[in-house]
Design a protein around this motif. Structure first.
Motif, PDB file in Angstrom:
ATOM      1  N   THR A 153       1.053  -1.471  -0.243  1.00 15.88           N
ATOM      2  CA  THR A 153      -0.118  -0.089   0.253  1.00 15.88           C
ATOM      3  C   THR A 153       0.363   1.021  -0.767  1.00 15.88           C
ATOM      4  N   GLU A 154       0.345   2.327  -0.825  1.00 11.67           N
ATOM      5  CA  GLU A 154       1.353   3.337  -0.266  1.00 11.67           C
ATOM      6  C   GLU A 154       0.217   5.204  -0.584  1.00 11.67           C
ATOM      7  N   THR A 155      -0.042   5.072  -0.035  1.00 15.22           N
ATOM      8  CA  THR A 155      -0.184   6.687   0.162  1.00 15.22           C
ATOM      9  C   THR A 155       0.145   7.358  -0.810  1.00 15.22           C
ATOM     10  N   VAL A 156      -1.585   8.182  -0.858  1.00 19.02           N
ATOM     11  CA  VAL A 156      -1.891   8.750  -1.679  1.00 19.02           C
ATOM     12  C   VAL A 156      -1.759  10.698  -1.332  1.00 19.02           C
ATOM     13  N   ARG A 157      -0.787  11.266  -1.872  1.00 21.77           N
ATOM     14  CA  ARG A 157      -0.482  12.488  -1.110  1.00 21.77           C
ATOM     15  C   ARG A 157      -1.391  13.738  -1.532  1.00 21.77           C
ATOM     16  N   SER A 158      -1.721  15.151  -0.893  1.00 15.77           N
ATOM     17  CA  SER A 158      -2.504  15.576  -0.815  1.00 15.77           C
ATOM     18  C   SER A 158      -2.370  15.997  -2.605  1.00 15.77           C
ATOM     19  N   GLY A 159      -0.423  17.034  -3.084  1.00 14.50           N
ATOM     20  CA  GLY A 159      -0.251  17.017  -4.040  1.00 14.50           C
ATOM     21  C   GLY A 159       0.380  15.481  -5.213  1.00 14.50           C
ATOM     22  N   ASP A 160      -0.080  15.227  -4.646  1.00 13.11           N
ATOM     23  CA  ASP A 160       0.118  13.758  -6.151  1.00 13.11           C
ATOM     24  C   ASP A 160      -0.157  14.127  -7.193  1.00 13.11           C
ATOM     25  N   THR A 161       0.654  14.049  -8.691  1.00 12.08           N
ATOM     26  CA  THR A 161      -0.172  13.787  -9.638  1.00 12.08           C
ATOM     27  C   THR A 161       0.214  12.925 -10.154  1.00 12.08           C
ATOM     28  N   ALA A 162      -1.147  12.045 -11.226  1.00  9.69           N
ATOM     29  CA  ALA A 162      -0.787  10.884 -11.872  1.00  9.69           C
ATOM     30  C   ALA A 162       1.160  10.056 -11.451  1.00  9.69           C
ATOM     31  N   GLY A 163       1.518  11.184 -12.662  1.00  9.74           N
ATOM     32  CA  GLY A 163       3.387  11.435 -12.078  1.00  9.74           C
ATOM     33  C   GLY A 163       4.200  11.080 -11.333  1.00  9.74           C
ATOM     34  N   ALA A 164       3.905  11.497 -10.099  1.00 11.86           N
ATOM     35  CA  ALA A 164       4.811  11.539  -9.173  1.00 11.86           C
ATOM     36  C   ALA A 164       4.015   9.883  -8.394  1.00 11.86           C
ATOM     37  N   LEU A 165       2.971   9.937  -8.132  1.00 10.26           N
ATOM     38  CA  LEU A 165       2.730   8.537  -7.279  1.00 10.26           C
ATOM     39  C   LEU A 165       2.629   7.627  -8.522  1.00 10.26           C
ATOM     40  N   LEU A 166       2.502   7.689  -9.494  1.00 16.92           N
ATOM     41  CA  LEU A 166       3.251   6.450 -10.111  1.00 16.92           C
ATOM     42  C   LEU A 166       4.589   6.147 -10.309  1.00 16.92           C
TER      43      LEU A 166
END
Length: 308
Positions: A153-166
């Motif tokens: 699992t990974e936390t989705v940060r408030s400012g995440d773009t799809a690119g940064a999260l991926l």
């Protein structure tokens, strides 16, 4: 264990590097999409996965379809024990799935059965998910429905773009894929069927899907723009021309009509159905990306003009 790795874009590279560098498995070949045209000269270019394989002297297979007889014959000749997969980008027919004794094991960037499909990270960001992750599973004919080996699992940060999260999921997922292959090899890991409930789907995101609707609430505008950054990229129309938009910031002041622009000294606001958003970077046709304030000054935005 003897492996044939299948993948195409850069997001697959951390996993391929982990498998090559483990010293515990032999990557006998990689399967990737055929070389494609790129750059101004439109010269044929090897995929990122194919290029990395070339660097390591690994055989590269580029079938137009995984059902091509020549490819299947070569795959059988290599006789892989298992075929790890990360973002290969093409369907695998049953005749190919049947070749390795331990099957094809996919690294998928969601916690299955949530967000099956081509764009799970984009879907998670647009839906406002607080937690996402990655899953390794055995590929079966039904889309992303095979039995699961492992999950992170990974936390989705408030400012995440799809690119940064991926990017984060690709790095963490490489470890998950390697541990999955290790567990299959030593017989300590067994796959378990996915739950029957909680299934959601994340189809491929098109350019039309990335058009910003400023009649939506600010929270939806923010999530959409981040979900389609960097690909395919958010956009809206200004004076009848398409402009590209980078991530926005929700603000709690001013009252503007949907899409209405307000140019201030240090920011450019655009109205939504609720509070305005401050534009980040803007790219006009034929121009480089620039700060919204620079774009607005250059375009000489007039009071009352809108993004549509």
């Amino acid at each position: 264990m003897r492996l044939v790795f299948a993948g195409t874009p850069e997001v697959a590279l951390p996993s391929l590097r982990a498998l090559i560098g483990s010293g515990r498995h032999e990557v006998a070949a990689v399967v990737t999409r055929p070389d494609g045209p790129a750059g101004r000269g439109r010269h044929l270019v090897r995929s990122p996965v194919g290029a990395l394989a070339d660097e390591h002297g690994i055989e590269v297979l580029t079938p137009r379809k995984a059902s091509d007889p020549e490819f299947l014959d070569r795959l059988r000749a290599i006789a892989p024990d298992c075929c790890p997969v990360v973002a290969y980008g093409a369907l695998l027919p049953q005749v190919a799935l049947d070749v390795p004794a331990h099957g094809w094991v996919n690294l998928h960037f969601s916690v299955l059965p949530g967000w099956r499909g081509a764009a799970p990270v984009q879907a998670a960001v647009r839906a406002g998910d607080q937690i996402t992750g990655a899953t390794t599973f055995r590929i079966v004919k039904e889309l992303d429905a095979g039995p699961v080996f492992g999950v992170l699992t990974e936390t989705v940060r408030s400012g995440d773009t799809a690119g940064a999260l991926l990017d984060r999921l690709a790095e963490a997922g490489a470890g998950l894929l390697l541990s999955t292959v290790d567990g299959i090899a030593d017989g300590t890991l067994r796959a378990e069927e996915q739950p029957a409930d909680g299934i959601t789907y994340a189809p491929k995101v098109t350019t039309e899907d990335a058009k910003v609707d400023f009649t939506a609430p600010a929270v939806a505008v923010d999530r959409l723009v981040r979900a389609v950054t960097p690909d395919p990229g958010a956009w809206a129309e200004f004076r009848g021309e398409r402009i590209k938009l980078g991530p926005v910031v929700r603000v709690g002041a001013d009252s503007l009509a949907p899409g209405e622009l307000l140019v201030e000294r240090k920011r450019v606001l655009a109205g939504t159905a609720t509070a305005p958003v401050a534009l980040g970077e803007v790219q006009a046709p034929g121009k480089k990306r620039m700060a919204a304030t620079d774009w607005a000054r250059g375009a000489r935005v007039e009071p009352g003009e809108r993004l549509t």
